[in-house]
Design a protein around this motif. Structure first.
Motif, short mmCIF file in Angstrom:
data_model
loop_
_atom_site.label_atom_id
_atom_site.label_comp_id
_atom_site.label_asym_id
_atom_site.label_seq_id
_atom_site.Cartn_x
_atom_site.Cartn_y
_atom_site.Cartn_z
N HIS A 94 3.50 15.87 -1.41
CA HIS A 94 2.58 16.94 -1.79
C HIS A 94 3.01 17.58 -3.09
CE1 HIS A 94 0.29 17.73 2.22
NE2 HIS A 94 0.55 16.45 2.05
N ASN A 95 4.31 17.78 -3.26
CA ASN A 95 4.81 18.37 -4.50
C ASN A 95 4.53 17.48 -5.70
OD1 ASN A 95 5.77 20.64 -3.19
ND2 ASN A 95 7.87 19.87 -2.99
N ARG A 96 4.74 16.17 -5.54
CA ARG A 96 4.50 15.23 -6.64
C ARG A 96 3.04 15.27 -7.07
NH1 ARG A 96 7.58 9.67 -4.68
NH2 ARG A 96 9.71 10.52 -4.54
N PHE B 104 4.28 -0.96 3.47
CA PHE B 104 3.82 0.40 3.15
C PHE B 104 4.96 1.16 2.50
CE2 PHE B 104 2.47 4.74 3.69
CZ PHE B 104 1.09 4.69 3.63
N ILE B 105 4.71 1.74 1.34
CA ILE B 105 5.72 2.54 0.64
C ILE B 105 5.58 4.00 1.05
CG2 ILE B 105 6.68 3.20 -1.59
CD1 ILE B 105 6.82 0.19 -0.95
N LEU B 106 6.63 4.52 1.63
CA LEU B 106 6.65 5.91 2.09
C LEU B 106 7.36 6.81 1.09
CD1 LEU B 106 7.75 5.15 5.74
CD2 LEU B 106 5.59 6.25 5.14
N PRO B 107 6.92 8.07 0.95
CA PRO B 107 7.66 9.04 0.15
C PRO B 107 8.87 9.53 0.95
CG PRO B 107 5.83 10.13 1.22
CD PRO B 107 5.72 8.65 1.58
N PRO B 108 9.84 10.19 0.31
CA PRO B 108 10.98 10.72 1.06
C PRO B 108 10.57 11.69 2.16
CG PRO B 108 11.39 10.79 -1.31
CD PRO B 108 9.95 10.44 -1.14
N SER B 109 9.50 12.44 1.91
CA SER B 109 8.97 13.37 2.90
C SER B 109 7.54 13.73 2.52
CB SER B 109 9.81 14.66 2.96
OG SER B 109 9.65 15.40 1.76
N ARG C 47 -6.66 14.15 -3.06
CA ARG C 47 -5.55 13.22 -3.00
C ARG C 47 -4.60 13.58 -1.85
NH1 ARG C 47 -5.02 9.61 -7.11
NH2 ARG C 47 -6.23 9.99 -9.01
N LEU C 48 -4.35 14.87 -1.69
CA LEU C 48 -3.47 15.32 -0.61
C LEU C 48 -4.05 14.96 0.75
CD1 LEU C 48 -2.46 18.81 -2.02
CD2 LEU C 48 -0.93 16.85 -1.71
N ALA C 49 -5.35 15.19 0.93
CA ALA C 49 -5.99 14.90 2.21
C ALA C 49 -5.96 13.39 2.49
CB ALA C 49 -7.43 15.41 2.20
N ARG C 50 -6.24 12.58 1.46
CA ARG C 50 -6.22 11.13 1.66
C ARG C 50 -4.81 10.64 1.94
NH1 ARG C 50 -9.32 6.75 1.11
NH2 ARG C 50 -8.23 4.80 0.65
N SER D 81 0.85 -1.19 0.00
CA SER D 81 0.00 0.00 0.00
C SER D 81 0.88 1.24 0.00
CB SER D 81 -0.91 0.04 1.23
OG SER D 81 -1.70 -1.12 1.34
N ALA D 82 0.31 2.35 -0.44
CA ALA D 82 1.04 3.62 -0.43
C ALA D 82 0.08 4.74 -0.80
CB ALA D 82 2.19 3.60 -1.44
N PRO D 83 0.36 5.95 -0.36
CA PRO D 83 -0.45 7.07 -0.82
C PRO D 83 -0.15 7.38 -2.29
CG PRO D 83 1.38 7.85 0.51
CD PRO D 83 1.39 6.36 0.60
N SER D 84 -1.08 8.02 -2.94
CA SER D 84 -0.88 8.44 -4.32
C SER D 84 0.38 9.30 -4.43
CB SER D 84 -2.11 9.25 -4.78
OG SER D 84 -1.95 9.69 -6.10
N GLY D 85 1.23 8.99 -5.41
CA GLY D 85 2.44 9.77 -5.61
C GLY D 85 3.68 9.20 -4.95
N ALA D 86 3.53 8.10 -4.20
CA ALA D 86 4.69 7.52 -3.51
C ALA D 86 5.53 6.62 -4.42
CB ALA D 86 4.24 6.74 -2.28
#
Length: 209
Positions: free
Chosen positions: A139-141, A129-134, A156-159, A15-20
């Protein structure tokens, strides 16, 4: 019941948030490991230009998806950004049997709610879980994609923030600060879990008098 010494596949939930970057990582992982089989999930969203039926998703219309919900045909399902996503019970159990025959392990790419629903039904999985660098980078992606309007990007940002808050509930967390480094970490995790399975004592689950 499973007979003694029957090969039992690992089920890896990613799993991961959108953009990760989970799609790229999972694709690379599957390409590098012939003993991994992806369970293709279903969605009501339209395929993108680079997507074909049965590759990343099984594409269903809303009426078909809803009829399958009514019949109880999904292991798990959820609505995200106005589109529905779910794992077909028939597809999962077919892939599970094929994996048992072929000595493969399964990869299932689903969201955080889907992970909880899957485990509630099947009881066991290795969760990653796949995490973004930060958070700022994530948010920038999302903001810089240019593929959706401002309202959709805001959702997407809120989720993403909600999903990141649930990352601690996973067995493993992999930071995707570099595709190659994150891919190597995923490979090590898979190898470690296979090693644990091999080291586990044989259990005879057959029925007894």
């Amino acid at each position: 019941m499973n007979p003694k010494n029957r090969f039992e596949p690992l089920v890896l939930i990613v799993s991961a948030p959108s953009g990760a970057g989970k799609s790229t990582l999972v694709d690379r992982l599957l390409e590098s490991d012939p003993k991994l089989r992806r369970v293709v999930t279903c969605t009501t969203r339209a395929p993108r230009a680079d997507e074909t039926e049965g590759d990343a998703y099984h594409f269903l219309d809303r009426a078909d998806f809803d009829a399958r919900i009514e019949r109880g045909d999904f292991v798990e399902w959820n609505e995200i950004y106005g589109q529905r996503y779910g794992t077909s019970k028939e597809v999962f159990e077919r892939d599970l049997e094929a994996a048992r025959r072929n000595g493969e392990d399964l990869v299932l790419v689903i969201d955080v709610d889907g992970k909880d629903n899957f485990i509630a039904r099947y009881g066991k999985a290795v969760t990653i879980f796949i995490l973004p660098p930060s958070v700022i980078e994530l948010h920038n992606r999302i903001a810089e994609r240019g593929t959706e309007n401002a309202e959709t990007a805001a959702r997407r940002l809120a989720r993403a923030d909600t999903e990141l808050a649930r990352a601690a509930r996973y067995d493993y967390r992999v930071t995707n600060d570099s595709i190659e480094r994150a891919l190597e970490e995923l490979r090590r995790l898979v190898a470690a879990e296979r090693g644990r399975r091999s080291a586990a004592p044989d259990i005879d689950n057959s029925a007894t008098d």
